[in-house]
Design a protein around this motif. Structure first.
Motif, PDB file in Angstrom:
ATOM      1  N   GLN A 107       0.797  -1.153  -0.259  1.00 17.85           N
ATOM      2  CA  GLN A 107      -0.006   0.004   0.251  1.00 17.85           C
ATOM      3  C   GLN A 107       0.823   1.235  -0.048  1.00 17.85           C
ATOM      4  O   GLN A 107       0.626   2.278  -0.908  1.00 17.85           O
ATOM      5  CB  GLN A 107      -0.859   0.160   1.296  1.00 17.85           C
ATOM      6  CG  GLN A 107      -1.818   1.240   1.309  1.00 17.85           C
ATOM      7  CD  GLN A 107      -2.831   0.919   2.299  1.00 17.85           C
ATOM      8  OE1 GLN A 107      -2.741   0.228   3.426  1.00 17.85           O
ATOM      9  NE2 GLN A 107      -4.200   1.459   2.112  1.00 17.85           N
ATOM     10  N   ILE A 108       1.838   1.332   0.974  1.00 19.18           N
ATOM     11  CA  ILE A 108       3.087   2.262   0.782  1.00 19.18           C
ATOM     12  C   ILE A 108       3.508   2.660  -0.663  1.00 19.18           C
ATOM     13  O   ILE A 108       3.582   3.937  -1.204  1.00 19.18           O
ATOM     14  CB  ILE A 108       3.848   2.194   1.710  1.00 19.18           C
ATOM     15  CG1 ILE A 108       3.307   2.372   3.222  1.00 19.18           C
ATOM     16  CG2 ILE A 108       5.128   3.136   1.925  1.00 19.18           C
ATOM     17  CD1 ILE A 108       4.250   1.973   4.168  1.00 19.18           C
ATOM     18  N   LYS A 109       3.707   1.544  -0.902  1.00 18.81           N
ATOM     19  CA  LYS A 109       4.406   1.493  -2.601  1.00 18.81           C
ATOM     20  C   LYS A 109       3.546   2.079  -3.361  1.00 18.81           C
ATOM     21  O   LYS A 109       3.986   3.009  -4.228  1.00 18.81           O
ATOM     22  CB  LYS A 109       5.030   0.096  -2.989  1.00 18.81           C
ATOM     23  CG  LYS A 109       5.668   0.079  -4.169  1.00 18.81           C
ATOM     24  CD  LYS A 109       6.038  -1.215  -4.564  1.00 18.81           C
ATOM     25  CE  LYS A 109       6.751  -1.090  -5.766  1.00 18.81           C
ATOM     26  NZ  LYS A 109       7.249  -2.616  -6.069  1.00 18.81           N
ATOM     27  N   ARG A 110       2.220   1.590  -3.624  1.00 20.95           N
ATOM     28  CA  ARG A 110       1.350   1.955  -4.473  1.00 20.95           C
ATOM     29  C   ARG A 110       1.027   3.734  -4.442  1.00 20.95           C
ATOM     30  O   ARG A 110       0.885   4.358  -5.291  1.00 20.95           O
ATOM     31  CB  ARG A 110      -0.078   1.337  -4.232  1.00 20.95           C
ATOM     32  CG  ARG A 110       0.017   0.092  -4.951  1.00 20.95           C
ATOM     33  CD  ARG A 110      -1.408  -0.730  -5.162  1.00 20.95           C
ATOM     34  NE  ARG A 110      -2.086  -0.745  -4.073  1.00 20.95           N
ATOM     35  CZ  ARG A 110      -2.331  -1.601  -2.848  1.00 20.95           C
ATOM     36  NH1 ARG A 110      -1.513  -2.631  -3.160  1.00 20.95           N
ATOM     37  NH2 ARG A 110      -3.061  -1.263  -1.945  1.00 20.95           N
ATOM     38  N   ARG A 111       0.874   4.028  -2.691  1.00 18.88           N
ATOM     39  CA  ARG A 111       0.583   5.370  -2.422  1.00 18.88           C
ATOM     40  C   ARG A 111       1.863   6.445  -3.049  1.00 18.88           C
ATOM     41  O   ARG A 111       1.559   7.383  -3.559  1.00 18.88           O
ATOM     42  CB  ARG A 111       0.131   5.358  -1.313  1.00 18.88           C
ATOM     43  CG  ARG A 111      -1.189   4.862  -0.843  1.00 18.88           C
ATOM     44  CD  ARG A 111      -1.752   5.461   0.500  1.00 18.88           C
ATOM     45  NE  ARG A 111      -2.811   5.013   0.579  1.00 18.88           N
ATOM     46  CZ  ARG A 111      -3.771   5.280   1.840  1.00 18.88           C
ATOM     47  NH1 ARG A 111      -3.110   5.845   2.812  1.00 18.88           N
ATOM     48  NH2 ARG A 111      -4.751   4.491   1.864  1.00 18.88           N
ATOM     49  N   ALA A 112       2.946   5.786  -3.037  1.00 22.98           N
ATOM     50  CA  ALA A 112       4.098   6.557  -3.273  1.00 22.98           C
ATOM     51  C   ALA A 112       4.137   6.714  -4.834  1.00 22.98           C
ATOM     52  O   ALA A 112       4.564   7.922  -5.296  1.00 22.98           O
ATOM     53  CB  ALA A 112       5.547   5.997  -2.743  1.00 22.98           C
ATOM     54  N   ARG A 117       3.142  10.053  -9.571  1.00 23.97           N
ATOM     55  CA  ARG A 117       2.383  10.352 -10.946  1.00 23.97           C
ATOM     56  C   ARG A 117       1.715  11.630 -10.780  1.00 23.97           C
ATOM     57  O   ARG A 117       1.838  12.458 -11.812  1.00 23.97           O
ATOM     58  CB  ARG A 117       1.554   9.106 -11.131  1.00 23.97           C
ATOM     59  CG  ARG A 117       2.164   7.984 -11.537  1.00 23.97           C
ATOM     60  CD  ARG A 117       1.069   6.936 -12.469  1.00 23.97           C
ATOM     61  NE  ARG A 117       0.028   6.687 -11.547  1.00 23.97           N
ATOM     62  CZ  ARG A 117       0.013   5.538 -10.723  1.00 23.97           C
ATOM     63  NH1 ARG A 117       0.831   4.702 -10.676  1.00 23.97           N
ATOM     64  NH2 ARG A 117      -0.853   5.186  -9.952  1.00 23.97           N
ATOM     65  N   LYS A 118       1.161  11.944  -9.653  1.00 23.51           N
ATOM     66  CA  LYS A 118       0.402  13.360  -9.381  1.00 23.51           C
ATOM     67  C   LYS A 118       1.549  14.423  -9.512  1.00 23.51           C
ATOM     68  O   LYS A 118       1.172  15.289 -10.121  1.00 23.51           O
ATOM     69  CB  LYS A 118      -0.115  13.281  -8.024  1.00 23.51           C
ATOM     70  CG  LYS A 118      -1.710  12.498  -8.072  1.00 23.51           C
ATOM     71  CD  LYS A 118      -2.354  12.586  -6.806  1.00 23.51           C
ATOM     72  CE  LYS A 118      -3.727  11.844  -6.930  1.00 23.51           C
ATOM     73  NZ  LYS A 118      -4.313  12.082  -5.937  1.00 23.51           N
ATOM     74  N   ILE A 119       2.675  14.134  -9.006  1.00 25.90           N
ATOM     75  CA  ILE A 119       3.638  15.207  -8.787  1.00 25.90           C
ATOM     76  C   ILE A 119       4.288  15.350 -10.399  1.00 25.90           C
ATOM     77  O   ILE A 119       4.522  16.432 -10.645  1.00 25.90           O
ATOM     78  CB  ILE A 119       4.944  14.877  -7.912  1.00 25.90           C
ATOM     79  CG1 ILE A 119       4.506  14.865  -6.492  1.00 25.90           C
ATOM     80  CG2 ILE A 119       6.118  15.576  -8.210  1.00 25.90           C
ATOM     81  CD1 ILE A 119       5.552  14.343  -5.526  1.00 25.90           C
ATOM     82  N   ALA A 120       4.532  14.250 -11.057  1.00 23.69           N
ATOM     83  CA  ALA A 120       4.851  14.483 -12.352  1.00 23.69           C
ATOM     84  C   ALA A 120       3.781  15.341 -13.193  1.00 23.69           C
ATOM     85  O   ALA A 120       4.151  15.990 -14.081  1.00 23.69           O
ATOM     86  CB  ALA A 120       5.270  12.843 -12.954  1.00 23.69           C
ATOM     87  N   GLN A 125       1.850  19.944 -16.147  1.00 26.77           N
ATOM     88  CA  GLN A 125       0.913  20.961 -16.061  1.00 26.77           C
ATOM     89  C   GLN A 125       1.692  22.296 -15.840  1.00 26.77           C
ATOM     90  O   GLN A 125       1.487  23.298 -16.477  1.00 26.77           O
ATOM     91  CB  GLN A 125      -0.150  20.658 -15.099  1.00 26.77           C
ATOM     92  CG  GLN A 125      -1.220  21.715 -15.169  1.00 26.77           C
ATOM     93  CD  GLN A 125      -2.039  21.693 -16.760  1.00 26.77           C
ATOM     94  OE1 GLN A 125      -2.207  20.399 -17.295  1.00 26.77           O
ATOM     95  NE2 GLN A 125      -2.328  22.695 -17.074  1.00 26.77           N
ATOM     96  N   ALA A 126       2.336  22.508 -14.893  1.00 26.00           N
ATOM     97  CA  ALA A 126       3.214  23.653 -14.551  1.00 26.00           C
ATOM     98  C   ALA A 126       4.110  24.052 -15.647  1.00 26.00           C
ATOM     99  O   ALA A 126       4.252  25.222 -16.144  1.00 26.00           O
ATOM    100  CB  ALA A 126       4.025  23.584 -13.306  1.00 26.00           C
ATOM    101  N   THR A 127       4.664  23.045 -16.341  1.00 24.09           N
ATOM    102  CA  THR A 127       5.623  23.351 -17.570  1.00 24.09           C
ATOM    103  C   THR A 127       5.095  23.954 -18.517  1.00 24.09           C
ATOM    104  O   THR A 127       5.316  24.886 -19.300  1.00 24.09           O
ATOM    105  CB  THR A 127       6.544  22.140 -18.017  1.00 24.09           C
ATOM    106  OG1 THR A 127       7.295  21.799 -16.832  1.00 24.09           O
ATOM    107  CG2 THR A 127       7.423  22.440 -18.905  1.00 24.09           C
ATOM    108  N   ALA A 128       3.847  23.282 -18.874  1.00 18.47           N
ATOM    109  CA  ALA A 128       2.868  23.765 -20.032  1.00 18.47           C
ATOM    110  C   ALA A 128       2.332  24.977 -19.749  1.00 18.47           C
ATOM    111  O   ALA A 128       2.313  25.745 -20.775  1.00 18.47           O
ATOM    112  CB  ALA A 128       1.613  22.509 -20.146  1.00 18.47           C
TER     113      ALA A 128
END
Length: 171
Positions: A107-112, A117-120, A125-128
C-alpha cells in the motif's frame, strides 16, 4: 491355702458362699439362655458388617483411584491441547503480522507511485502553463516591438492583420 477349701466358707451363713452360689447360678442362666451364642452371633454379624464396609471402602477407593487417573489423563490431554493451541495461535499471529507488513508495504509503494505520478502530472502541467505564459508574453512583446517599429515606419494594414493573427497561432 485359699478360703474356698476351708469349712467355714461352705457354711450357709457365710456371705461369700452366697455370692459364689449367685455367680454360679448367673453363669448357668446365661449359658442356658444361650447368651454366648447370641453374643457370638452379634459379634459375627458386626464383623460381617465391618467386612462389608471394608469391602465397600476398597471398591470406592478403587473407583476413586480410577477416576483420579482419568482426571489426570484428561488434565494432561487438556494441557497438551492448550500448548498446541497456543503454538498455533502464535504461528497464526506471526503469519498475520507478516501478511499485514507485506500489505502495508504494498500500500505504501502504491501510494508513493500515485504521489509520484501526481507530482509528475503537476510538473508537466506547470511546465505547460509556464510555456503557454512564455508564448503569450513573447507574442505580446513581439507585437509591441513590431507595432513600435511599424509605427515608426508607417502603418500598414496588412502587417497589422498578420501580427494579430500571429498571437492566435502561437498558442
Amino acid at each position: 491355702m485359699p478360703a474356698f477349701f476351708e469349712a467355714e466358707f461352705w457354711s450357709l451363713s457365710n456371705p461369700e458362699f452366697w455370692v459364689g452360689v449367685g455367680l454360679v447360678l448367673f453363669i448357668a442362666i446365661v449359658i442356658w439362655a444361650k447368651a454366648p451364642q447370641l453374643i457370638a452371633g452379634k459379634l459375627d454379624e458386626t464383623a460381617a458388617k465391618i467386612q462389608a464396609n471394608l469391602d465397600e471402602a476398597a471398591r470406592i477407593r478403587a473407583e476413586a483411584e480410577a477416576m483420579l487417573a482419568s482426571i489426570r489423563a484428561s488434565r494432561e490431554e487438556s494441557e497438551r491441547q492448550s500448548v498446541a493451541m497456543l503454538a498455533a495461535a502464535k504461528a497464526d499471529a506471526e503469519r498475520l503480522a507478516v501478511e499485514a507488513k507485506i500489505k502495508l508495504d504494498d500500500q505504501i509503494k502504491r501510494r508513493a507511485e500515485l504521489a509520484e505520478r501526481k507530482i509528475a502530472q503537476a510538473e508537466a502541467q506547470a511546465t505547460a502553463d509556464v510555456k503557454a505564459a512564455a508564448v503569450d508574453l513573447a507574442a505580446a512583446l513581439t507585437e509591441q516591438v513590431l507595432v513600435a517599429r511599424l509605427a515608426a515606419q508607417g502603418a500598414d494594414p496588412l502587417v497589422d492583420a498578420a501580427i494579430g493573427e500571429m498571437a492566435g497561432k502561437l498558442q
